[in-house]
Design a protein around this motif. Sequence first.
Motif, mmCIF file in Angstrom:
data_model
loop_
_atom_site.group_PDB
_atom_site.id
_atom_site.type_symbol
_atom_site.label_atom_id
_atom_site.label_comp_id
_atom_site.label_asym_id
_atom_site.label_seq_id
_atom_site.Cartn_x
_atom_site.Cartn_y
_atom_site.Cartn_z
ATOM 1 N N LYS B 79 27.052 35.125 73.697
ATOM 2 C CA LYS B 79 26.117 34.352 74.544
ATOM 3 C C LYS B 79 26.192 32.857 74.266
ATOM 4 C CE LYS B 79 23.061 37.855 74.103
ATOM 5 N NZ LYS B 79 21.815 38.581 74.013
ATOM 6 N N ILE B 105 27.302 40.240 82.527
ATOM 7 C CA ILE B 105 26.973 39.013 83.268
ATOM 8 C C ILE B 105 25.484 38.707 83.124
ATOM 9 C CG2 ILE B 105 26.768 38.022 85.598
ATOM 10 C CD1 ILE B 105 29.325 39.567 86.316
ATOM 11 N N ASN B 106 24.663 39.733 83.246
ATOM 12 C CA ASN B 106 23.212 39.522 83.140
ATOM 13 C C ASN B 106 22.813 38.978 81.775
ATOM 14 O OD1 ASN B 106 22.658 40.249 85.749
ATOM 15 N ND2 ASN B 106 22.181 42.378 85.275
ATOM 16 N N HIS B 108 24.418 36.904 80.130
ATOM 17 C CA HIS B 108 24.805 35.493 80.069
ATOM 18 C C HIS B 108 24.018 34.625 81.052
ATOM 19 C CE1 HIS B 108 28.362 35.688 77.360
ATOM 20 N NE2 HIS B 108 28.231 36.964 77.665
ATOM 21 N N ASN B 109 23.162 35.255 81.837
ATOM 22 C CA ASN B 109 22.365 34.487 82.806
ATOM 23 C C ASN B 109 20.885 34.605 82.486
ATOM 24 O OD1 ASN B 109 24.543 33.700 84.340
ATOM 25 N ND2 ASN B 109 24.477 35.511 85.628
ATOM 26 N N ASP B 110 20.121 33.618 82.928
ATOM 27 C CA ASP B 110 18.665 33.689 82.722
ATOM 28 C C ASP B 110 18.067 34.777 83.590
ATOM 29 O OD1 ASP B 110 18.883 31.641 80.982
ATOM 30 O OD2 ASP B 110 18.534 30.086 82.485
ATOM 31 N N LYS B 111 18.582 34.865 84.832
ATOM 32 C CA LYS B 111 18.063 35.867 85.773
ATOM 33 C C LYS B 111 19.148 36.888 86.060
ATOM 34 C CE LYS B 111 14.920 33.270 88.762
ATOM 35 N NZ LYS B 111 14.931 32.623 90.080
ATOM 36 N N VAL B 113 21.703 39.087 88.106
ATOM 37 C CA VAL B 113 22.324 38.842 89.418
ATOM 38 C C VAL B 113 21.929 39.958 90.387
ATOM 39 C CG1 VAL B 113 24.334 37.526 88.657
ATOM 40 C CG2 VAL B 113 24.453 40.013 88.656
#
Lengths: 241, 272
Positions: B79, B105-106, B108-111, B113
């Motif tokens: 991360k 992917i999730n 690595h993202n705040d929200k 996808v």
Amino acid sequence: MKELLLDNISNNFVVDKNENFFINKFDGAKDIQITLNENVESVLSLLSLSGYEGNINIKISKDSRLEIYYADFAKNVTKTKVNISLEKGAKVIFHLASLTVENSNKLFTVSVDHDAVNTYSLIDNYGVVKGNGKLVFDGISYIKNGSVKSKTRQSAKIMVFDEKSIGIAKPILKIDENDIEASHGAVVGKISDEHLFYLMSRGLSEEKAKILITYGYLKPIMNGFDENIQATIEKLIEGKM
Amino acid sequence: MSTLVIKDLCAEVEGKPILKGVNLTISKGETVALLGPNGHGKSTLLNVLMGHPKYKVTKGEVLLDGKNILEMSTDERSKLGLFLGMQNPSEVPGVINSDFLRAAINEHNDKPVSTYQFYKLLDNATKEVKMPFDLATRGLNEGFSGGEKKRNEILQLILLNPEIAFLDEIDSGLDVDALQIVADVINKLKAQGMGFLVISHYARLYDLIKPTRAVVMINGRIAVDAGPEVANRIDKHGYEWIKTELGIEVAKEEKDMNTVSIGSCAVKESIK
């Protein structure tokens, strides 16, 4: 899929046409007796959340076929026995997926009697054990004298998560006839460090990685359930219920 | 700009020292070729940087923008912007590739996808690595050929877009066309500023991605830190010159002798 409702007096069901059945309320139920009449094909799906302590006796008549999906997510101590008898040309395919968590102790005994010629059985058991849980798969395939051309296969796979987790697989083949096919395979092991590392190296926490691996491991049982139940099973694996 | 600083890193596997004081700095935007004979610690270094549980760090520190990553779990390192393209990616039965990719992917993202966003990302990335879309819907690396596994690694590289990527023999198992596809992706990501530390035994990959530096690992240490021309020199002349020019004795790869040398009655012993 028709729901079979159980009670604590008698649970006798006769299947005389091609139809699929579903059981998900086992609380306090007595033994279950299911008879498939001749030339019937059926799927029986069972979802146990509270655990079932008793016998499920299944008789499969001549040239009939039954596929059983047993998803077990109970959190208690249970002894479940499934006794299956096969008449001439009868077939059974038994899938079991059990998630056994902390303080649970479960014994599943699946026994298949090949009583006549040209019978077929496949026992395919998957288990995941967490914490100090204990899971035992006993499998007994009995090919009786005279049951030529019969085939039986037992497969048991148990993944143990923690040092205290116990998984035991005991496949037994009792063979009283030549000209048959019988085999078994059993694997008990811990979750692979390489698999965990691979998933974690992409950002998944250890917990999420384990959920994904458990889900993948128990997923084949999903095939026996409709979408609503599949969603329930998914939540159970993720520990959300 | 992200910088990874490795200071006096020592690590062992099952009590056997492999890394014996590695010093190396890689900045975002650089592409560093990591060379060295077999068994001298190249793959170990990449695995240690990512936190593989098999290796024990006995000394040293690794700082990414001042933060000591050795104190972090593997997922935290990911991360933070590190990525390891593996030499032998695991086959994980039952875990669907696309479920895994979406979960990654999730993380690595705040929200999280949306399904549509994920489909678009996956569709674009599979096209970029010319990977059949159905591979994304199969079990993770399950039954993939060697080349398909490597493409799947590059697919993940695209989707996770790290600051610095370690690639461990990403070119092994690739045919000429696939190698070109992988090189094109690396070059595109290089141009966007991604940093790379790349192990390969073949000059062909280095010719295509044009490293900015080459480092050579000998006996568990970085013995040479020089310009990219070193990669070509090693391709043509091997590692002998390191001994003659730098006076470093290159240890031979150690292999334990078999405890038995003949068949039949010794089979049980030899398969241990």
